[in-house]
Write a protein that holds these residues in place. Structure first.
Motif, PDB file in Angstrom:
ATOM      1  N   TYR A   1      38.869 -32.664 -66.545  1.00  0.00           N
ATOM      2  CA  TYR A   1      38.090 -31.824 -65.758  1.00  0.00           C
ATOM      3  C   TYR A   1      36.712 -31.936 -66.214  1.00  0.00           C
ATOM      4  CZ  TYR A   1      36.209 -27.119 -64.467  1.00  0.00           C
ATOM      5  OH  TYR A   1      35.655 -26.079 -63.891  1.00  0.00           O
ATOM      6  N   ALA A   2      36.140 -31.880 -67.512  1.00  0.00           N
ATOM      7  CA  ALA A   2      34.608 -32.117 -67.646  1.00  0.00           C
ATOM      8  C   ALA A   2      34.240 -33.419 -67.808  1.00  0.00           C
ATOM      9  CB  ALA A   2      34.490 -31.344 -69.111  1.00  0.00           C
TER      10      ALA A   2
ATOM     11  N   SER B   1      33.039 -39.451 -70.686  1.00  0.00           N
ATOM     12  CA  SER B   1      32.467 -39.024 -69.365  1.00  0.00           C
ATOM     13  C   SER B   1      31.988 -40.331 -68.665  1.00  0.00           C
ATOM     14  CB  SER B   1      31.536 -37.920 -69.430  1.00  0.00           C
ATOM     15  OG  SER B   1      30.438 -38.486 -70.249  1.00  0.00           O
ATOM     16  N   TRP B   2      31.914 -39.978 -67.192  1.00  0.00           N
ATOM     17  CA  TRP B   2      31.447 -40.913 -66.342  1.00  0.00           C
ATOM     18  C   TRP B   2      29.901 -40.667 -65.810  1.00  0.00           C
ATOM     19  CZ3 TRP B   2      34.263 -45.393 -65.349  1.00  0.00           C
ATOM     20  CH2 TRP B   2      35.406 -45.511 -66.039  1.00  0.00           C
ATOM     21  N   THR B   3      29.114 -41.820 -65.780  1.00  0.00           N
ATOM     22  CA  THR B   3      27.676 -41.540 -65.104  1.00  0.00           C
ATOM     23  C   THR B   3      27.786 -42.605 -63.949  1.00  0.00           C
ATOM     24  OG1 THR B   3      26.833 -41.246 -67.367  1.00  0.00           O
ATOM     25  CG2 THR B   3      25.245 -42.055 -65.687  1.00  0.00           C
ATOM     26  N   ILE B   4      26.932 -41.941 -63.080  1.00  0.00           N
ATOM     27  CA  ILE B   4      26.816 -43.128 -61.784  1.00  0.00           C
ATOM     28  C   ILE B   4      25.863 -44.198 -62.079  1.00  0.00           C
ATOM     29  CG2 ILE B   4      24.614 -41.383 -61.158  1.00  0.00           C
ATOM     30  CD1 ILE B   4      27.158 -43.186 -58.626  1.00  0.00           C
ATOM     31  N   TYR B   5      26.397 -45.148 -61.681  1.00  0.00           N
ATOM     32  CA  TYR B   5      25.259 -46.382 -61.625  1.00  0.00           C
ATOM     33  C   TYR B   5      24.686 -46.626 -60.283  1.00  0.00           C
ATOM     34  CZ  TYR B   5      23.413 -51.055 -62.216  1.00  0.00           C
ATOM     35  OH  TYR B   5      22.325 -51.841 -62.342  1.00  0.00           O
TER      36      TYR B   5
ATOM     37  N   TYR C   1      29.925 -45.834 -64.600  1.00  0.00           N
ATOM     38  CA  TYR C   1      30.157 -46.417 -65.990  1.00  0.00           C
ATOM     39  C   TYR C   1      30.629 -45.285 -66.911  1.00  0.00           C
ATOM     40  CZ  TYR C   1      25.614 -45.390 -66.895  1.00  0.00           C
ATOM     41  OH  TYR C   1      24.262 -44.886 -67.081  1.00  0.00           O
ATOM     42  N   GLN C   2      31.502 -45.789 -67.866  1.00  0.00           N
ATOM     43  CA  GLN C   2      31.910 -44.698 -68.957  1.00  0.00           C
ATOM     44  C   GLN C   2      31.089 -44.625 -70.227  1.00  0.00           C
ATOM     45  OE1 GLN C   2      36.239 -45.055 -70.099  1.00  0.00           O
ATOM     46  NE2 GLN C   2      36.282 -42.785 -69.700  1.00  0.00           N
ATOM     47  N   LEU C   3      30.905 -43.535 -70.590  1.00  0.00           N
ATOM     48  CA  LEU C   3      29.921 -43.192 -71.897  1.00  0.00           C
ATOM     49  C   LEU C   3      31.227 -43.191 -73.000  1.00  0.00           C
ATOM     50  CD1 LEU C   3      27.384 -40.369 -70.834  1.00  0.00           C
ATOM     51  CD2 LEU C   3      27.076 -43.098 -70.666  1.00  0.00           C
ATOM     52  N   GLU C   4      30.521 -43.216 -74.230  1.00  0.00           N
ATOM     53  CA  GLU C   4      31.254 -43.050 -75.476  1.00  0.00           C
ATOM     54  C   GLU C   4      32.376 -41.956 -75.404  1.00  0.00           C
ATOM     55  OE1 GLU C   4      32.001 -45.694 -77.470  1.00  0.00           O
ATOM     56  OE2 GLU C   4      30.839 -46.897 -76.025  1.00  0.00           O
ATOM     57  N   ASN C   5      31.830 -40.812 -74.922  1.00  0.00           N
ATOM     58  CA  ASN C   5      32.503 -39.341 -75.145  1.00  0.00           C
ATOM     59  C   ASN C   5      33.507 -39.719 -74.006  1.00  0.00           C
ATOM     60  OD1 ASN C   5      31.130 -38.928 -72.940  1.00  0.00           O
ATOM     61  ND2 ASN C   5      30.583 -37.175 -73.437  1.00  0.00           N
TER      62      ASN C   5
END
Lengths: 169, 169
Positions: free
Chosen positions: B28-29, B158-162, B152-156
């Motif tokens: 969810y988060a 979660s996903w960020t837009i590219y 793309y995925q961060l170490e935690n």
């Protein structure tokens, strides 16, 4: 509907920011680490096309640029935010001003100070304790900025991407 | 670095999905409600330009299309996922196949079934209980698809837009 315009720094910098946000920022799960170019603003869906045309034009006319992060700072006593500061930089200030113009002009309550928030809504004593430690951290990071993003907010407070704008100037 | 390609449905549909995800989906988060066009895959940063050129070409050649969500379903017993199903639709299947080709070709373990996950990693008995209730929910939602996004995925986790790709075919 609420919209906002942000830069996401590269993954490495987001990971560093998240290592602090996890503990100190209640917005940790709502949006990845970011530099706000334009604070949350209300806009009707009917105005969305005009807004994206404006942002596309700004992106077309802006040359990619580099920013440097150079310290941890705070907005206290204005508000209890701790942030990673962007070194003074005309390019990002201009980008902010270009975005915040014409159809997207909104009067700002504060001067534009580009930053990545890593802590907020902290009790006063905790803020002083955490900031006292983090201000000693040596920050020396560079980031190429070649894009920004228009986001919108969901009912649960989290943000979803609407569109990316590539700097092509 | 891990990348993925998704569609975010309109806000109303994301809000509905989140009302379930909040309770039933541990992701969810980590990412807003989405339809996965391409599952998480590893890619070197050096190959990013080739990938975005490929995605840009796919977007150029794809006409915006409509999808309909028509029921809540589950992948059980393959896995304990509950999802909002997209009605069978050649346009989204073609988009998936175009994306998953050339430089981004990856062999898939499963057939492509477009969906929005609303529950996952549920214990068996809970899955049956929740699915038993949700399958009775009347789902009748339409959504215009005119863009997709590379994340793309961060170490935690979660996903960020590219980058966003607008369908311009």
């Amino acid at each position: 509907m609420k919209y906002g315009v942000v830069i996401f720094p590269e993954k490495k910098i987001q990971d560093i920011a998240n290592s602090y946000r996890k503990r100190y920022d209640p917005h940790y799960a709502l949006i990845p680490p970011h530099i706000t170019l334009m604070e949350a603003f209300d806009m009707n869906k009917a105005d969305l096309d005009k807004a994206t045309t404006h942002l596309e034009q700004v992106a077309q006319n802006t040359t990619p640029f580099e920013i440097a992060f150079h310290k941890v700072s705070t907005f206290h006593p204005t508000n209890n935010v701790i942030y990673i500061a962007v070194k003074e930089n005309d390019a990002i200030k201009n980008l902010h001003e270009q975005i915040n113009s014409e159809v997207l002009y909104h009067q700002r309550a504060y001067k534009f100070i580009p930053h990545i928030t890593i802590g907020q809504k902290l009790p006063e004593d905790e803020l002083h304790d955490i900031y006292g430690r983090l201000r000693m951290v040596n920050v020396d990071l560079k980031n190429q900025v070649d894009r920004f993003h228009l986001l919108y907010q969901l009912e649960n407070g989290s943000w979803t991407i609407y569109q990316t704008f590539l700097l092509r100037g």
